[in-house]
Write a protein that holds these residues in place. Structure first.
Motif, PDB file in Angstrom:
ATOM      1  N   ALA A   1       0.821  -1.215   0.000  1.00 23.30           N
ATOM      2  CA  ALA A   1       0.000   0.000   0.000  1.00 23.30           C
ATOM      3  C   ALA A   1       0.851   1.260   0.000  1.00 23.30           C
ATOM      4  CB  ALA A   1      -0.921   0.009   1.219  1.00 23.30           C
ATOM      5  N   HIS A   2       2.167   1.103   0.142  1.00 24.77           N
ATOM      6  CA  HIS A   2       3.019   2.288   0.123  1.00 24.77           C
ATOM      7  C   HIS A   2       3.180   2.768  -1.316  1.00 24.77           C
ATOM      8  CE1 HIS A   2       6.636   4.790   0.377  1.00 24.77           C
ATOM      9  NE2 HIS A   2       6.250   5.010   1.625  1.00 24.77           N
ATOM     10  N   ASN A   3       3.206   4.088  -1.472  1.00 32.31           N
ATOM     11  CA  ASN A   3       3.252   4.659  -2.817  1.00 32.31           C
ATOM     12  C   ASN A   3       4.414   4.129  -3.661  1.00 32.31           C
ATOM     13  OD1 ASN A   3       2.132   6.562  -4.694  1.00 32.31           O
ATOM     14  ND2 ASN A   3       3.941   7.819  -4.335  1.00 32.31           N
TER      15      ASN A   3
ATOM     16  N   GLY B   1      14.874   3.325  -2.438  1.00 33.22           N
ATOM     17  CA  GLY B   1      14.304   4.649  -2.205  1.00 33.22           C
ATOM     18  C   GLY B   1      13.584   4.709  -0.883  1.00 33.22           C
ATOM     19  N   GLY B   2      12.910   5.819  -0.662  1.00 36.36           N
ATOM     20  CA  GLY B   2      12.154   6.017   0.577  1.00 36.36           C
ATOM     21  C   GLY B   2      12.960   6.726   1.645  1.00 36.36           C
ATOM     22  N   ALA B   3      14.273   6.628   1.544  1.00 37.39           N
ATOM     23  CA  ALA B   3      15.188   7.311   2.472  1.00 37.39           C
ATOM     24  C   ALA B   3      16.530   7.373   1.767  1.00 37.39           C
ATOM     25  CB  ALA B   3      15.288   6.551   3.784  1.00 37.39           C
ATOM     26  N   LYS B   4      17.401   8.202   2.289  1.00 43.40           N
ATOM     27  CA  LYS B   4      18.672   8.453   1.595  1.00 43.40           C
ATOM     28  C   LYS B   4      19.568   7.207   1.597  1.00 43.40           C
ATOM     29  CE  LYS B   4      22.316  10.997   0.260  1.00 43.40           C
ATOM     30  NZ  LYS B   4      22.561  12.170  -0.534  1.00 43.40           N
ATOM     31  N   LEU B   5      20.028   6.875   0.401  1.00 46.32           N
ATOM     32  CA  LEU B   5      20.972   5.768   0.245  1.00 46.32           C
ATOM     33  C   LEU B   5      22.377   6.362   0.260  1.00 46.32           C
ATOM     34  CD1 LEU B   5      21.487   2.754  -0.442  1.00 46.32           C
ATOM     35  CD2 LEU B   5      21.355   3.398  -2.856  1.00 46.32           C
TER      36      LEU B   5
ATOM     37  N   GLN C   1      18.075   4.468  -8.084  1.00 47.19           N
ATOM     38  CA  GLN C   1      17.626   5.231  -6.918  1.00 47.19           C
ATOM     39  C   GLN C   1      16.281   5.882  -7.230  1.00 47.19           C
ATOM     40  OE1 GLN C   1      20.064   7.079  -4.156  1.00 47.19           O
ATOM     41  NE2 GLN C   1      22.007   6.523  -5.145  1.00 47.19           N
ATOM     42  N   VAL C   2      15.393   5.867  -6.229  1.00 42.32           N
ATOM     43  CA  VAL C   2      14.054   6.421  -6.391  1.00 42.32           C
ATOM     44  C   VAL C   2      13.782   7.367  -5.224  1.00 42.32           C
ATOM     45  CG1 VAL C   2      11.620   5.899  -6.799  1.00 42.32           C
ATOM     46  CG2 VAL C   2      13.358   4.194  -7.352  1.00 42.32           C
ATOM     47  N   PHE C   3      13.541   8.604  -5.548  1.00 37.00           N
ATOM     48  CA  PHE C   3      13.251   9.616  -4.534  1.00 37.00           C
ATOM     49  C   PHE C   3      11.866  10.162  -4.844  1.00 37.00           C
ATOM     50  CE2 PHE C   3      14.086  14.424  -3.952  1.00 37.00           C
ATOM     51  CZ  PHE C   3      13.392  14.471  -2.759  1.00 37.00           C
ATOM     52  N   GLY C   4      10.909   9.719  -4.053  1.00 31.61           N
ATOM     53  CA  GLY C   4       9.531  10.099  -4.352  1.00 31.61           C
ATOM     54  C   GLY C   4       8.774  10.480  -3.105  1.00 31.61           C
ATOM     55  N   MET C   5       7.519  10.829  -3.304  1.00 31.52           N
ATOM     56  CA  MET C   5       6.652  11.185  -2.180  1.00 31.52           C
ATOM     57  C   MET C   5       5.216  10.892  -2.556  1.00 31.52           C
ATOM     58  SD  MET C   5       7.747  15.081  -2.755  1.00 31.52           S
ATOM     59  CE  MET C   5       9.412  14.490  -2.982  1.00 31.52           C
ATOM     60  N   ALA C   6       4.421  10.509  -1.562  1.00 27.55           N
ATOM     61  CA  ALA C   6       3.028  10.162  -1.833  1.00 27.55           C
ATOM     62  C   ALA C   6       2.264  11.352  -2.418  1.00 27.55           C
ATOM     63  CB  ALA C   6       2.351   9.672  -0.556  1.00 27.55           C
ATOM     64  N   GLU C   7       2.737  12.554  -2.143  1.00 27.53           N
ATOM     65  CA  GLU C   7       2.090  13.756  -2.685  1.00 27.53           C
ATOM     66  C   GLU C   7       2.255  13.856  -4.196  1.00 27.53           C
ATOM     67  OE1 GLU C   7       3.821  13.616   0.061  1.00 27.53           O
ATOM     68  OE2 GLU C   7       2.720  14.649   1.654  1.00 27.53           O
TER      69      GLU C   7
ATOM     70  N   GLY D   1       9.526  19.994   1.825  1.00 27.37           N
ATOM     71  CA  GLY D   1      10.228  19.888   3.108  1.00 27.37           C
ATOM     72  C   GLY D   1      11.597  19.257   2.950  1.00 27.37           C
ATOM     73  N   ASP D   2      11.933  18.811   1.745  1.00 31.30           N
ATOM     74  CA  ASP D   2      13.251  18.203   1.518  1.00 31.30           C
ATOM     75  C   ASP D   2      14.254  19.266   1.094  1.00 31.30           C
ATOM     76  OD1 ASP D   2      12.573  15.458   1.986  1.00 31.30           O
ATOM     77  OD2 ASP D   2      11.437  15.519   0.124  1.00 31.30           O
ATOM     78  N   ILE D   3      15.476  19.140   1.614  1.00 30.54           N
ATOM     79  CA  ILE D   3      16.580  20.005   1.184  1.00 30.54           C
ATOM     80  C   ILE D   3      17.378  19.215   0.146  1.00 30.54           C
ATOM     81  CG2 ILE D   3      18.620  21.306   1.927  1.00 30.54           C
ATOM     82  CD1 ILE D   3      16.224  22.263   3.414  1.00 30.54           C
TER      83      ILE D   3
ATOM     84  N   GLU E   1      10.165   4.664   7.124  1.00 32.78           N
ATOM     85  CA  GLU E   1       8.852   4.928   7.723  1.00 32.78           C
ATOM     86  C   GLU E   1       8.909   6.300   8.380  1.00 32.78           C
ATOM     87  OE1 GLU E   1       6.664   0.978   8.629  1.00 32.78           O
ATOM     88  OE2 GLU E   1       8.515   0.913   9.781  1.00 32.78           O
ATOM     89  N   LYS E   2       7.966   7.171   7.966  1.00 32.35           N
ATOM     90  CA  LYS E   2       8.046   8.563   8.410  1.00 32.35           C
ATOM     91  C   LYS E   2       6.970   8.900   9.414  1.00 32.35           C
ATOM     92  CE  LYS E   2       9.816   8.506   4.077  1.00 32.35           C
ATOM     93  NZ  LYS E   2       9.491   7.516   3.047  1.00 32.35           N
ATOM     94  N   PHE E   3       7.302   9.794  10.327  1.00 31.32           N
ATOM     95  CA  PHE E   3       6.282  10.345  11.229  1.00 31.32           C
ATOM     96  C   PHE E   3       6.789  11.679  11.729  1.00 31.32           C
ATOM     97  CE2 PHE E   3       8.586   9.358  15.168  1.00 31.32           C
ATOM     98  CZ  PHE E   3       9.447   8.359  14.736  1.00 31.32           C
TER      99      PHE E   3
HETATM  100  C1  OOB Z   1       8.267   7.734  -0.457  1.00 33.31           C
HETATM  101  O1  OOB Z   1       7.125   8.418  -0.152  1.00 33.31           O
HETATM  102  P1  OOB Z   1       6.711   8.953   1.296  1.00 33.31           P
HETATM  103  O2  OOB Z   1       5.524   9.801   1.069  1.00 33.31           O
HETATM  104  O3  OOB Z   1       6.603   7.818   2.252  1.00 33.31           O
HETATM  105  O4  OOB Z   1       7.918   9.833   1.828  1.00 33.31           O
HETATM  106  C2  OOB Z   1       8.382  10.965   1.114  1.00 33.31           C
HETATM  107  C3  OOB Z   1       9.636  11.502   1.748  1.00 33.31           C
HETATM  108  C4  OOB Z   1      10.346  12.499   0.856  1.00 33.31           C
HETATM  109  O5  OOB Z   1       9.789  13.778   0.980  1.00 33.31           O
HETATM  110  C5  OOB Z   1      11.752  12.394   1.407  1.00 33.31           C
HETATM  111  O6  OOB Z   1      11.867  13.119   2.591  1.00 33.31           O
HETATM  112  C6  OOB Z   1      11.902  10.939   1.717  1.00 33.31           C
HETATM  113  O7  OOB Z   1      10.590  10.466   1.935  1.00 33.31           O
HETATM  114  N1  OOB Z   1      12.512  10.172   0.629  1.00 33.31           N
HETATM  115  C7  OOB Z   1      13.847  10.128   0.366  1.00 33.31           C
HETATM  116  C8  OOB Z   1      14.006   9.260  -0.744  1.00 33.31           C
HETATM  117  N2  OOB Z   1      12.780   8.817  -1.104  1.00 33.31           N
HETATM  118  C9  OOB Z   1      11.900   9.383  -0.254  1.00 33.31           C
HETATM  119  N3  OOB Z   1      14.886  10.754   0.935  1.00 33.31           N
HETATM  120  C10 OOB Z   1      16.115  10.501   0.419  1.00 33.31           C
HETATM  121  N4  OOB Z   1      16.339   9.680  -0.630  1.00 33.31           N
HETATM  122  C11 OOB Z   1      15.332   9.031  -1.241  1.00 33.31           C
HETATM  123  N5  OOB Z   1      15.565   8.215  -2.279  1.00 33.31           N
HETATM  124  O8  OOB Z   1       9.129   7.498   0.361  1.00 33.31           O
HETATM  125  C12 OOB Z   1       8.408   7.305  -1.867  1.00 33.31           C
HETATM  126  C13 OOB Z   1       7.346   7.441  -2.748  1.00 33.31           C
HETATM  127  C14 OOB Z   1       7.484   7.029  -4.068  1.00 33.31           C
HETATM  128  C15 OOB Z   1       8.682   6.473  -4.482  1.00 33.31           C
HETATM  129  C16 OOB Z   1       9.724   6.327  -3.605  1.00 33.31           C
HETATM  130  C17 OOB Z   1       9.599   6.737  -2.286  1.00 33.31           C
END
Ligand code: OOB
Length: 544
Positions: free
Chosen positions: A238-240, A311-315, A333-339, A417-419, A443-445
């Motif tokens: 269920a995670h994006n 992805g999901g956090a910094k590698l 590498q995948v850097f994404g957000m549910a938004e 909110g990301d730098i 996992e974010k909170f």
């Molecule tokens: C993914 O989505 P969310 O909504 O759980 O978290 C988004 C946040 C980002 O704003 C960023 O702070 C962090 O998670 N993040 C990363 C990252 N991928 C996500 N920070 C560093 N490096 C990365 N590769 O986490 C998400 C959604 C779609 C695809 C991949 C991840």
């Protein structure tokens, strides 16, 4: 009920249609198409239980249609919102496509969520249904559902995959698909995702058929998916990331097959890579590290694996460098957000880009700004706050005016909110966060959410939660708790209190420090943000 909307301005929506990004497709229509084009092709290999089950596209369509009609027969109406909290299993997809077929809207919860979060989603989304498993990973969801019902009178229907007790059994929710409504409008909201959240409780993210399907199509292309692709869905479905980047839905769109493992354990997963010739999988960095550590003891044929997404956090680059030689595949590498916004390193990018950056946006229409505190663009290569606007990034959260005021600029950019810093090719490197959230193994909170729980404990005067860099988790959480005068508090007591508040386990602080005062310097009252910053710096300067 408050309507579900995603208010893309008319001019932008028109431009996205003209450019062919939004093609007027919807999820019910796509599943029908897939089922008629390739009825006998496997869509899902569910190896999550002892008996592996295969679901073809034809069967997925058939079961989803009957399930959707079954929901209507149970009294839920098209337009209803239903919280879906299932582990990785075929029923997740039957439920989601069933809801789509019935014109209902899934609200995607994670298996780790507990009563407090689920009740919050039910309230915020005005949900009338909840779909759970009987139990998973040692947790029984049925007592939780009873508590949520007691707390949220709106919730009428609980559907349980497994032993249903007094609730409706998943397998019994079935009726003649003739009662299904017509297809929804492509511009309408398909479902609600959960935000990681910088402040307060998780927010709900309405995504439309148009915007999400566009991101799936492009993701599948960027990741080189086709009918032969086999995707091992290790992270929660269920995670994006797992759902759409390209995730299970991107794999369906390409005609491939999703393989569901019993757990995220390296041995279990890699044996499935060998057995089902898996070609692509997706991990968070801590899991990738665990798999790397476990690899010397594992002898499976991984030659089918082409892509490992992280992805999901910094590698960290040191870990990134090990992936390709260890697994014999491409790192992506995948850097994404549910938004919305998702960045990928491309499969043919130079090694330096694959190792050191988090990639670039999916779309040429992703409008990216990297700005300083005052909102002015920073120079190339300099760190700044990432803001984005584009064909699959939301313009508003659901039912949350104050979050909307904070998170979106007047010209419609989402403040992530990301730098980040950006190079000449447009590749982004994540440098940190401007908000106070904790990213614990992906996992974010928000710090504030858990601080509020701790403040509810009698005897607590004040508390601040900060993220501490952690070699395994990326970040771990540390709570500094100041007791009221004359009160003795122990970390174990605080942990027990938090568990009793029925919150997701990943939110319980990894460290709890009892302090006599939070404000060490007498410079007047610090903002929460500055206080957290100061505590974090003090903590990091302590000898190990
Ligand atoms: C993914 O989505 P969310 O909504 O759980 O978290 C988004 C946040 C980002 O704003 C960023 O702070 C962090 O998670 N993040 C990363 C990252 N991928 C996500 N920070 C560093 N490096 C990365 N590769 O986490 C998400 C959604 C779609 C695809 C991949 C991840």
């Amino acid at each position: 009920m408050r309507p579900l909307i995603q208010p893309y301005p008319d001019a932008r929506a028109a431009a996205y249609r003209t450019a062919g990004y939004w093609r007027g497709e919807t999820f019910p229509q796509l599943l029908r198409q897939w089922a008629s084009q390739r009825p006998a092709a496997p869509a899902i290999i569910d190896a999550s239980q002892q008996n592996t089950r295969v679901l073809t596209y034809g069967e997925l369509h058939h079961r989803a249609a009957h399930f959707g009609a079954g929901l209507i027969a149970q009294g839920l109406k098209p337009g209803a919102r239903v919280v879906v909290q299932l582990p990785n299993c075929a029923e997740f997809f039957v439920a989601v496509f069933g809801l789509f077929a019935a014109g209902m809207h899934p609200v995607f919860a994670l298996p780790a969520h507990r009563q407090t979060e689920i009740a919050h989603f039910v309230d915020r989304a005005e949900a009338e249904g909840l779909i759970i498993a009987d139990s998973h990973d040692g947790f029984d969801y049925r007592p939780m559902a009873r508590d949520v019902i007691a707390q949220c009178p709106r919730l009428q229907q609980v559907i349980v995959h497994g032993a249903a007790e007094e609730f409706s059994a998943f397998s019994a929710v079935s009726a003649d698909p003739a009662t299904l409504p017509r297809d929804p409008s492509p511009a309408s909201v398909a479902f609600l995702l959960i935000s990681g959240g910088s402040t307060g409780l998780p927010k709900l993210i309405p995504r439309t058929h148009d915007d999400y399907i566009y991101s799936l199509r492009e993701s599948a292309r960027i990741c080189g998916l086709d009918r032969t692709s086999r995707y091992l869905a290790v992270l929660p479905v269920a995670h994006n990331f797992t759902l759409s980047s390209p995730g299970s839905l991107g794999v369906f769109l390409a005609g491939g097959c999703v393989v569901l493992p019993p757990s995220s354990d390296a041995k279990a997963c890699l044996s499935l890579v060998e057995r089902y010739r898996v070609s692509i999988t997706a991990l968070v960095p801590p899991l990738a590290q665990l798999w790397l550590n476990g690899l010397p003891d594992i002898r499976f044929d991984l030659s089918s694996l082409r892509v490992m997404q992280i992805g999901g956090a910094k590698l960290q680059p040191e870990i990134a460098r090990q992936i390709e030689p260890a697994f014999g595949c491409r790192l992506q590498q995948v850097f994404g957000m549910a938004e919305g916004l998702v960045n990928y390193t491309r499969l043919d990018d130079p090694q330096q880009v694959r190792i050191n950056t988090q990639g670039r946006p999916i779309s040429e229409a992703d409008d990216i700004r990297v700005v300083d505190e005052a909102g002015n663009p920073v120079a190339l290569g300099q760190p700044g706050q990432l803001q984005v606007r584009g064909p699959y990034t939301i313009c508003a959260y659901h039912n949350d005016p104050s979050a909307n005021a904070r998170s979106f600029t007047e010209d419609g950019f989402y403040c992530t909110g990301d730098i980040v810093s950006r190079d000449e090719q447009g590749n982004l490197t994540v440098r940190g966060r401007s908000g106070d959230h904790i990213n614990r193994a992906g996992e974010k909170f928000s710090a504030e959410e858990v601080e509020d729980h701790i403040l509810a404990l009698p005897g607590v005067m004040d508390v601040a939660i900060v993220a501490i860099p952690d070699t395994t988790l990326g970040e771990r959480s540390c709570a500094f708790v100041q007791p009221r005068d004359g009160v003795t508090l122990r970390p174990a007591h605080i942990r027990r209190f938090l568990r009793e508040r029925q919150i997701a386990g990943f939110k319980i602080p990894d460290e709890i420090e009892i302090v006599t005062t939070l404000q060490k310097t007498a410079v007047g009252k610090l903002s929460r943000k500055d206080l957290r910053q100061q505590l974090r710096e003090a903590r990091l300067s302590e000898p190990a």
